[in-house]
Design an enzyme around this catalytic site. Structure first.
Site, short mmCIF file in Angstrom:
data_model
loop_
_atom_site.label_atom_id
_atom_site.label_comp_id
_atom_site.label_asym_id
_atom_site.label_seq_id
_atom_site.Cartn_x
_atom_site.Cartn_y
_atom_site.Cartn_z
N ASN A 115 38.58 75.53 10.93
CA ASN A 115 37.43 75.99 10.17
C ASN A 115 37.95 76.44 8.80
OD1 ASN A 115 34.83 77.05 9.48
ND2 ASN A 115 34.45 77.34 11.66
N GLY A 148 26.66 81.79 5.20
CA GLY A 148 26.23 82.81 6.15
C GLY A 148 25.54 82.20 7.34
N LEU A 149 25.91 80.95 7.65
CA LEU A 149 25.42 80.28 8.87
C LEU A 149 23.90 80.18 8.94
CD1 LEU A 149 28.06 81.75 11.31
CD2 LEU A 149 27.91 79.38 10.56
N ASN A 201 31.54 77.31 17.72
CA ASN A 201 32.14 77.94 16.54
C ASN A 201 32.47 79.38 16.89
OD1 ASN A 201 32.87 78.91 14.08
ND2 ASN A 201 30.88 78.61 13.10
N SER A 223 30.74 70.01 10.84
CA SER A 223 29.55 70.86 10.89
C SER A 223 29.32 71.60 9.57
CB SER A 223 29.72 71.89 12.01
OG SER A 223 28.62 72.76 12.03
N CYS A 245 33.36 82.40 12.57
CA CYS A 245 32.40 82.49 11.47
C CYS A 245 32.88 83.53 10.49
CB CYS A 245 31.03 82.88 12.01
SG CYS A 245 30.76 82.27 13.67
C1 LIG Z 1 29.12 74.42 3.10
C2 LIG Z 1 29.87 74.47 4.39
C3 LIG Z 1 29.21 74.88 5.56
C4 LIG Z 1 29.89 74.95 6.78
N1 LIG Z 1 29.22 75.33 7.90
C5 LIG Z 1 29.87 75.35 9.11
C6 LIG Z 1 29.18 75.68 10.32
O1 LIG Z 1 27.96 75.94 10.31
N2 LIG Z 1 29.87 75.71 11.48
C7 LIG Z 1 31.22 75.39 11.53
O2 LIG Z 1 31.81 75.41 12.61
N3 LIG Z 1 31.89 75.04 10.40
C8 LIG Z 1 31.25 75.02 9.20
N4 LIG Z 1 31.94 74.66 8.06
C9 LIG Z 1 33.37 74.31 8.15
C10 LIG Z 1 33.57 72.81 8.20
O3 LIG Z 1 32.96 72.22 9.32
C11 LIG Z 1 35.07 72.46 8.17
O4 LIG Z 1 35.67 73.03 9.31
C12 LIG Z 1 35.77 72.98 6.94
O5 LIG Z 1 34.96 72.81 5.80
C13 LIG Z 1 37.12 72.29 6.68
O6 LIG Z 1 36.97 70.90 6.48
P1 LIG Z 1 36.90 70.20 5.03
O7 LIG Z 1 38.04 70.70 4.24
O8 LIG Z 1 36.92 68.74 5.31
O9 LIG Z 1 35.60 70.63 4.44
C14 LIG Z 1 31.27 74.59 6.83
C15 LIG Z 1 31.92 74.17 5.66
C16 LIG Z 1 31.24 74.10 4.45
C17 LIG Z 1 31.97 73.65 3.23
#
Ligand SMILES: Cc1cc2nc3c(=O)[nH]c(=O)nc-3n(C[C@H](O)[C@H](O)[C@H](O)COP(=O)(O)O)c2cc1C
Ligand SMILES: Cc1cc2nc3c(=O)[nH]c(=O)nc-3n(C[C@H](O)[C@H](O)[C@H](O)COP(=O)(O)OP(=O)(O)OC[C@H]3O[C@@H](n4cnc5c(N)ncnc54)[C@H](O)[C@@H]3O)c2cc1C
Ligand code: FES
Lengths: 271, 306
Positions: free
Chosen positions: B195, B75-76, B130, B24, B133
């Site tokens: 996360n 910031g979602l 989620n 996500s 946050c």
């Molecule tokens: C730019 C960005 C935006 C993200 N937005 C969300 C989100 O809206 N909701 C959520 O549950 N996780 C969000 N995440 C977390 C990712 O889904 C993931 O859990 C986290 O980046 C770790 O995985 P990775 O190392 O493969 O990126 C976000 C991550 C990034 C980098």
């Protein structure tokens, strides 16, 4: 497009600034001035993210070795500022990079009868050069180039070769007039008449000043913005800028990568 | 090996063609990547976190690269559930891949209301809650770091939907197992972890934090060892299927998470490095299975010799 690309050449054009030519698929010829590419300068996880660069030019060339087919290319004019651009500056011909693009919207190129005033500083000249190269001869174009010192003033020869009236200003007066390029632009706006549009790309304070000038003179102004980027395709929301109607309760955020990088200055909030 | 290895996995009533999904917030609403990969080659698409109302997000700058990773303080920001339904679902409906919708709320009631709206959508295969946050002052920080709050939020969501409920855990806690157990007690169907980890970057030249929000969530290869450790700990303690997330950039990383106990994985930051990262990982996992004579990927889940 997403493609592996071979370095054709990579040369220093001014202290700290380089021009790199990269092979590209034929469709690169459809790129619009103002669009950009995201470059992975090397494999592996360091640097992790791609680096965004405006397109300086595209074209077709014949490689030097015999009987090889004609190749399409893309050129990037870049300033060495950190890790990614340092690595880029050390690449040799026949090294490979990974390219995503062309991305973003590009300039609204307007009507031929409209006079086009290009205003840029530093590597902001890159998309303006592409614009000028495409429109020189068919439209009235003037270029206004600013920089701290003469080393930061790029593309003057290129613009002059295209037959474009070019005005230069440097902070320290080592080239052109001394002071800000916006002062030179202002003189033009006060004297000239007819329909015209300003196309600007460069550091934020310059864009802000140009946008203000154009507003005062009632002239259309397109600015190409920069922002830290991760995805380049509108997915991460890391690169946003505030739109005109932005407020905390009714957010109006635009993605620089996808809705831009070029915006109508009047559409943005310059707080 | 001539036979195509079986890549399919199933958990919580969800059937996936393979265990690789997108994380996500790193994959928009799917469409952004459609020109760069085949969306029907991956196991599932997980969409950007949604809230009841559109959300503005944080000021700029929102992202910065760090060694082996990146910090984000988006910031979602999101379009809100109603715009998601009218503007994003129509495209997702055309893609023959399960869609898992990630969402969050500022209050229990908001969680419940969004879950209820998602429950009515046939296009949604499962919801991912989620509760973690880290960038939002009034966001999930309370829910994600307190087992009691996590329990009540999962209960609220559970009561609002019959769809599979996946709870996404925050790593910013002392005891991840305690949080996982609270979610299990509240009848979650699956857990996804991790996360982002709260971090910070300082700009020496300007004597300022790099991010306007000061702190941000760390993601990418830098967090993989922590994510693996948490998946392993939770998988041994809690009887729920786990989706492993954190720093996965290639098939080897993904397979390590399966060994540690994950039934599926999500690819996040790697989508920024290469837009077809998730598809490549699927292809390379299949190649690995073939080369090693493994007929069914499920043989690897939790197969760590520890
Ligand atoms: C730019 C960005 C935006 C993200 N937005 C969300 C989100 O809206 N909701 C959520 O549950 N996780 C969000 N995440 C977390 C990712 O889904 C993931 O859990 C986290 O980046 C770790 O995985 P990775 O190392 O493969 O990126 C976000 C991550 C990034 C980098
Ligand atoms: C649409 C667009 C077009 C651009 N066109 C050009 C161009 O034609 N020529 C050119 O030289 N530069 C251009 N830039 C700026 C260029 O992207 C940065 O100079 C470059 O990313 C710096 O990378 P680095 O690793 O050398 O620097 P570092 O400072 O080590 O980079 C660290 C991180 O910050 C990001 N970053 C640093 N400076 C900038 C910046 N000014 N804008 C966006 N991200 C930045 C990097 O991408 C990287 O993620 C453009 C930026 C954008 C957004
Ligand atoms: S860089 Fe990801 S949305 Fe613009």
């Amino acid at each position: 497009m997403h493609f592996k690309s071979m370095v054709v050449s990579n040369i220093e054009v001014s202290p700290g600034y380089c021009l790199i030519r990269l092979t590209a698929p034929r469709q690169i010829l459809d790129a619009r001035p103002g669009q950009f590419v995201m470059v992975r300068v090397q494999d592996g996880i360091d640097p992790l993210l791609r680096r965004p660069f405006g397109i300086f030019d595209v074209g077709t060339f014949s490689p030097e070795y015999p009987e090889s087919p004609r190749q399409h290319y893309l050129e990037i004019l870049y300033k060495i500022v950190g890790k990614g651009t340092s690595i880029l500056s050390m690449l040799h011909s026949r090294d490979y990079v990974d390219v995503l693009g062309p991305l973003g919207n590009g300039f609204d190129e307007g009507e031929p009868e409209t006079e086009k005033l290009l205003v840029g500083g530093g590597f902001g000249l890159a998309p303006l050069h592409f614009f000028a190269r495409k429109h020189a001869g068919t439209a009235g174009i003037k270029a206004f180039i600013g920089g701290k010192r003469k080393e930061d003033v790029l593309c003057v020869t290129e613009f002059e070769r295209l037959g474009i009236d070019t005005y230069v200003a440097t902070d320290d007066g080592t080239l052109g007039s001394r002071g800000l390029v916006t002062s030179v632009l202002e003189e033009q706006l006060e004297t000239g008449f007819g329909s015209r549009t300003v196309y600007a790309c460069g550091p934020e304070p310059m864009l802000r000043a140009v946008a203000g000038l154009c507003k005062r003179h009632g002239i259309g102004c397109q600015v190409s913005l920069e922002a830290n980027m991760a995805c380049g395709v509108g997915a991460c929301l890391g690169c946003v800028t505030k739109g005109r109607s932005h407020s905390e309760s009714a957010p109006d955020y635009r993605c620089v990568c996808k809705d831009g990088p070029v915006f109508d200055a009047a559409e943005l909030l310059w707080d | 090996m001539k036979k195509k290895p079986d890549m399919s996995v199933q958990f919580a009533g969800i059937q996936l063609r393979n265990p690789v999904m997108t994380a996500s917030g790193t994959f928009g609403y799917g469409k952004e990547f459609a020109g760069y990969m085949d969306l029907e080659k991956i196991g599932a698409i997980v969409t950007k976190g949604l809230s009841l109302k559109p959300k503005a997000g944080n000021p700029m700058p929102r992202i910065v690269e760090t060694p082996g990773g990146m910090l984000n303080a988006i910031g979602l920001q999101n379009v809100g559930i109603d715009a998601f339904i009218s503007e994003k679902i129509p495209f997702l409906r055309t893609v023959n891949t399960p869609v898992i919708v990630n969402f969050f709320g500022n209050t229990l009631e908001e969680y419940e209301e969004v879950a209820g709206k998602l429950d009515a959508l046939p296009e949604v295969a499962a919801v991912e809650v989620n509760i973690s946050c880290p960038n939002v002052k009034h966001g999930g920080i309370v829910f994600g770091t307190d087992p009691k709050a996590a329990f009540s939020v999962v209960k609220a969501v559970r009561s609002a939907t019959i769809k599979p409920v996946i709870v996404k855990l925050s790593p910013n806690v002392t005891d991840i197992v305690e949080m996982a157990a609270a979610c299990a007690d509240a009848d979650a169907d699956a857990l996804s972890l991790i996360n982002t980890l709260t971090g910070m970057a300082v700009d020496l030249k300007n004597r300022k934090p790099y991010l306007a929000n000061c702190t941000g969530g760390l993601s990418g290869p830098a967090i993989k060892p922590i994510a693996l450790r948490m998946v392993w700990q939770v998988s041994r303690a809690v009887q729920l299927p786990i989706i492993g997330i954190g720093g996965i950039t290639n098939a080897i990383d993904a397979l390590e998470f399966l060994l540690a106990g994950a039934t599926a994985v999500q690819v996040g930051t790697a989508n920024f490095m290469t837009p077809d990262a998730s598809q490549r990982i699927v292809e390379d996992i299949e190649k690995y299975l073939r080369e090693n004579g493994i007929e069914d990927i499920k043989e690897l889940i939790g197969a760590l010799r520890a």
